[in-house]
Design an enzyme around this catalytic site. Sequence first.
Site, PDB file in Angstrom:
ATOM      1  N   HIS A  11      57.757  51.261  63.740  1.00  0.00           N
ATOM      2  CA  HIS A  11      58.381  50.949  62.444  1.00  0.00           C
ATOM      3  C   HIS A  11      58.350  52.147  61.506  1.00  0.00           C
ATOM      4  O   HIS A  11      59.196  52.265  60.633  1.00  0.00           O
ATOM      5  CB  HIS A  11      57.702  49.747  61.793  1.00  0.00           C
ATOM      6  N   TYR A  20      52.724  48.461  66.696  1.00  0.00           N
ATOM      7  CA  TYR A  20      51.704  47.463  66.362  1.00  0.00           C
ATOM      8  C   TYR A  20      50.417  47.739  67.145  1.00  0.00           C
ATOM      9  O   TYR A  20      50.323  48.696  67.922  1.00  0.00           O
ATOM     10  CB  TYR A  20      52.228  46.053  66.659  1.00  0.00           C
ATOM     11  N   GLN A  36      71.666  43.149  56.480  1.00  0.00           N
ATOM     12  CA  GLN A  36      71.632  42.768  55.073  1.00  0.00           C
ATOM     13  C   GLN A  36      70.988  41.405  54.805  1.00  0.00           C
ATOM     14  O   GLN A  36      70.336  41.234  53.784  1.00  0.00           O
ATOM     15  CB  GLN A  36      73.048  42.792  54.486  1.00  0.00           C
ATOM     16  N   ARG A  93      56.130  43.545  76.215  1.00  0.00           N
ATOM     17  CA  ARG A  93      57.104  44.408  75.526  1.00  0.00           C
ATOM     18  C   ARG A  93      56.515  45.803  75.469  1.00  0.00           C
ATOM     19  O   ARG A  93      55.537  46.062  74.785  1.00  0.00           O
ATOM     20  CB  ARG A  93      57.366  43.844  74.128  1.00  0.00           C
ATOM     21  N   GLU A 137      56.623  48.992  69.110  1.00  0.00           N
ATOM     22  CA  GLU A 137      56.980  49.052  67.686  1.00  0.00           C
ATOM     23  C   GLU A 137      55.838  49.545  66.781  1.00  0.00           C
ATOM     24  O   GLU A 137      55.877  49.370  65.576  1.00  0.00           O
ATOM     25  CB  GLU A 137      57.494  47.668  67.209  1.00  0.00           C
TER      26      GLU A 137
END
Length: 676
Positions: free
Chosen positions: A255, A169, A342, A217, A167
Amino acid sequence: MSGAYPKLLSPITLSGITLPNRVLMGSMHTGLEDKVADFPRLAAYFAERARGGVGLIVTGGFAPNIEGWLSPFGSRLATRRAAGEHRLITDAVHREGGRIALQILHAGRYGYHPLSVAPSRIRSPITPFTPRALSAAGVERQIRAFVRCATLAREAGYDGVEVMGSEGYFINEFLAVHTNKRDDRWGGPYERRMQLPVEIVGRIREAVGPDFIVIYRISLLDLVPDGQDWSEVSQLARAIEGAGASMLNSGIGWHEARIPTIATSVPRAAFSWVTRKLKAEVALPVCTSNRINTPELAEAVLAAGDADLVSMARPLLADPDFVRKAAAGRSASINTCIACNQACLDHVFSQQLASCLVNPRACHETEILLRPAAAARRIAVVGAGPAGLAAATTLAERGHAVTLFESAAAIGGQFNLAKRIPGKEEFEETLRYFGERLRETGVTLRLGTVATARDLAAAGFDDVVLATGVTPRDPRIPGQDHPSVMGYIEAITGARAVGPRVAIVGAGGIGFDVAELLAHDGPSTALDREAWLREWGVGDPAQARGGVAGLRPRPAPPAREVYLLQRKPGKPGAGLGKTTGWIHRTALKMKRVEMIGGVRYERIDDAGLHIAIGDERRTLAVDSVVLCTGQEPRRELEAPLRAAGLRVHLVGGADVASELDAKRAIRQATLLAAGL
Ligand code: NAP
Ligand code: SF4
């Protein structure tokens, strides 16, 4: 516990620990991790999921040190005292027979604070802080922090850790030349760039011993330029296996990547093919993730041999009993995650506590209690949109005698429109769930029935919940009675034909939906993985570095010439969801939709829609004009019901229509029903 899902519900052993099934509750930051005072709530949230039968829970990310914080004073596990505080969480999960691993997340240059560190001094496009480039000694300090965090997790009673290597990081930043410009032993050729995670995993295994789960991961598709190619990913996977990991979990996309990876418009299991590639490289169990939200799909992915386990984060937010219901053959009564973001990620990214649009109890387990009603009452609920459905089923679950009136032939209200929008097909699942819940809870459903105040008063109900929804707002534009003009309901249902050139008046949630629908031709790409990958320019990392290098989005041509207009100055779409607004805007740009803000509507006539933008006047020569100008509440029953002496409660759009969304409607209705 095998039944219809023999693979999904079969046990698996990781580092000597046997999990009862292949469902991993994926890591998701909820906001409850940041303060110890919130740990009782976090424990209740996890305990409910453990009771629901999930195989292994992974917590939201905890930083191993201050430099690795996601945000100032955010979640961190770095001291023995802190480890003691985690006992509350691990004990709660173990009491329910569950297993839980702590995710160690070092944010690197995604840290939203001035102390962030990274391999090189390169700011990310999504944070205002430029990270400090670590010295060699600094890198060593970070590795030691990871190892200490893992040993503290073991002390705290966790069954394992997940080392967050994807992701975009900290660890991922070392792997990609995109962010690693070092020339010491941690930079340069891939063998050196990948040493950081290999060291971390190897030293963690050494420190925690063999009987502790260590998940890594791994970023399978970076989805950024200069990301890793497949030979690098597979080399890393083998090295991590050699370093002693128990399992590899899949990570997809940084991201900052401008390709959606989990939104509702992403096809289900869109990336399980990449986990399948990984599975061919290692003997370790591998776990897949992203847009897997039903037990049928999870079973199919496992049966196809794409993975050994399936990670689901949001689906467990939506329904804590996902596994238990699947095992009992009650998959139809699972409250399915519709991937809207949401109430979960949109909340987290705006510093609010996560919850779930379809399950407002998520992360509020200790506050929203659905206790049996003290005295059963006869309650009428009028309107079977999301608010009415949530109110009726919650009231009936608590023991009230509920009759639900709906004037249309089917339940669902505005969700029946939403599900027709390409990329929003998931909304149908919520209607399926509520249909099942109405039956299970014994609500009396009166479809095709217009409830009048007189009938309701005569029937002797104790309470009436008005969930009568909204009616479209009249924008009063001169000439709006022209035959080219229609409302959004007619445009979405196809009741009126829309011409090849169309202006959409109003760019709220519905204006965007209508633009998506009208610009699109043929089957939805959300239902066709290959078409979707082509549309967004994603390919096999064996051919395209990071899954994107050298590829460009290839959307199908637009079905119409579309204009999307608003009166507010600035770019339309600013009020859309924090994590999904950019996807809607990009999707419409790919369809060449012209989005114009700061518009005054002058008139509509045979020449089209006449608008003014500042001093400039423009005529949009369109065949159709669709009005999407917001809503007004529908509550004409309120006054006569009150006059007849009934207790009346307003929920959803019938209460407040402005910027109505289903999140507010369902939450408000559930809270009301929990208290009656
Ligand atoms: P909205 O978000 O309030 O947007 C209304 C739009 O109309 C705005 O762009 C507003 O912008 C414009 N407008 C308001 N009054 C106007 C007037 N008198 N004349 C001309 N333009 C006017 O409402 P919505 O689009 O109806 O969406 C409501 C909510 O439902 C959304 O927030 C979303 O969460 C949810 N939603 C529902 C569905 C569904 O299918 N039911 C679909 C998507 C989203 P200006 O005032 O700047 O012109
Ligand atoms: Fe899924 Fe939406 Fe709930 Fe998030 S808010 S868990 S995306 S249904």
